[in-house]
Design an enzyme around this catalytic site. Structure first.
Site, PDB file in Angstrom:
ATOM      1  N   GLY A  77       0.777  -1.233   0.000  1.00  0.00           N
ATOM      2  CA  GLY A  77       0.000   0.000   0.000  1.00  0.00           C
ATOM      3  C   GLY A  77       0.811   1.286   0.000  1.00  0.00           C
ATOM      4  O   GLY A  77       0.275   2.366  -0.214  1.00  0.00           O
ATOM      5  N   GLN A  78       2.125   1.172   0.259  1.00  0.00           N
ATOM      6  CA  GLN A  78       2.931   2.399   0.332  1.00  0.00           C
ATOM      7  C   GLN A  78       2.868   3.147  -0.996  1.00  0.00           C
ATOM      8  O   GLN A  78       2.807   2.536  -2.056  1.00  0.00           O
ATOM      9  CB  GLN A  78       4.403   2.095   0.648  1.00  0.00           C
ATOM     10  CG  GLN A  78       4.627   1.601   2.058  1.00  0.00           C
ATOM     11  CD  GLN A  78       4.694   0.081   2.086  1.00  0.00           C
ATOM     12  OE1 GLN A  78       3.951  -0.581   1.379  1.00  0.00           O
ATOM     13  NE2 GLN A  78       5.583  -0.456   2.883  1.00  0.00           N
ATOM     14  N   LYS A  79       2.923   4.441  -0.882  1.00  0.00           N
ATOM     15  CA  LYS A  79       2.762   5.304  -2.051  1.00  0.00           C
ATOM     16  C   LYS A  79       3.676   4.907  -3.220  1.00  0.00           C
ATOM     17  O   LYS A  79       3.261   4.896  -4.372  1.00  0.00           O
ATOM     18  CB  LYS A  79       3.033   6.750  -1.657  1.00  0.00           C
ATOM     19  CG  LYS A  79       1.944   7.658  -2.148  1.00  0.00           C
ATOM     20  CD  LYS A  79       2.232   9.096  -1.878  1.00  0.00           C
ATOM     21  CE  LYS A  79       1.200   9.888  -2.658  1.00  0.00           C
ATOM     22  NZ  LYS A  79       0.339  10.651  -1.892  1.00  0.00           N
ATOM     23  N   LEU A  81       4.576   2.217  -4.158  1.00  0.00           N
ATOM     24  CA  LEU A  81       4.183   0.974  -4.826  1.00  0.00           C
ATOM     25  C   LEU A  81       2.930   1.146  -5.683  1.00  0.00           C
ATOM     26  O   LEU A  81       2.555   0.250  -6.436  1.00  0.00           O
ATOM     27  CB  LEU A  81       3.940  -0.132  -3.786  1.00  0.00           C
ATOM     28  CG  LEU A  81       5.144  -0.529  -2.930  1.00  0.00           C
ATOM     29  CD1 LEU A  81       4.732  -1.499  -1.840  1.00  0.00           C
ATOM     30  CD2 LEU A  81       6.234  -1.149  -3.786  1.00  0.00           C
TER      31      LEU A  81
END
Ligand code: G3D
Ligand code: MG
Length: 199
Positions: A77-79, A81
């Protein structure tokens, strides 16, 4: 005759498979949800919550619902990615979008992220299920409140199937209902996104 039999044999033994991508901000509860889906549908205990580390690559889970195989892809979910998500759009049959309903501070970020997914041409017509997660925490935004926030974006969804459901990925509440909803929508949307067959 031989081809008729092999054809029939194939039909009996082949399993319909669908791919569902699990999207949402980091910390929304995507991996916890995946583990809960696996344990709910396979009867085998998933990873305990304290063993779940932030997702860097991709977590996958396969479950069988009736005679259909559902493959879940939990994308990080990290930006950084988010650009990877797009690579999965063309192959997915449905989207599960997980929202941390306890984190109202990040709702604006969720909105921007959700909108960018929904306006991508590649996911046109794909059923979308939004999950208002962490309902076990008191004060979590309700489905009604989440709907109010996302209604303007939902209007852009056009005729496709979409829904918001309450869940607690941690406790498992609502997880079966969510997968059941997906299963029906995947079946209904077969003409647009046919399943893949693997033996
Ligand atoms: P992500 O994969 O979307 O990044 P995770 O999110 O599945 O790693 O979960 C992030 C944190 O939220 C974890 O807590 C996890 O236990 C918690 N969480 C996930 N789902 C629920 C839920 O339904 N209820 C509650 N109360 N917590 C949930 P930690 O403390 O390990 O960071
Ligand atoms: Mg994760």
């Amino acid at each position: 005759m031989y081809t008729l039999f092999t054809g029939l044999y194939k039909q009996w033994t082949q399993k319909e498979e669908f791919y569902v991508i699990i999207l949402g901000l980091d910390n929304a509860g995507k991996t916890t949800l995946l583990e809960k889906i696996k344990s709910t549908f396979s009867g085998i205990a998933g990873l305990p919550p304290e063993k779940i580390a932030p997702t860097v690559g991709l977590n996958v889970g396969k479950v069988d619902v009736q005679s259909t195989r559902l493959n879940f892809w939990d994308l990080g979910g990290q930006k950084e990615l988010h650009s990877i998500w797009e690579k999965y759009y063309s192959e997915c049959h449905a989207i599960l979008f997980v929202v941390d309903a306890t984190d109202s501070e990040r709702i604006e970020e969720v909105k921007v992220t959700f909108e960018s997914v929904m306006t991508n041409d590649t996911v046109e017509g794909v059923p979308v299920l939004m999950l208002a997660n962490k309902q076990d925490v008191s004060g979590a935004l309700s489905v009604h409140e989440i709907k109010e926030i996302f209604n303007p974006i939902a209007l852009q969804l056009g005729a496709r199937d979409s829904k918001v459901l309450p869940v607690s990925a941690l406790k498992g509440d609502g997880v079966r209902d969510a997968v059941d909803w997906l299963y029906l929508r995947l079946q209904r949307n077969k003409v647009n996104r046919p399943p893949v067959f693997q033996r």
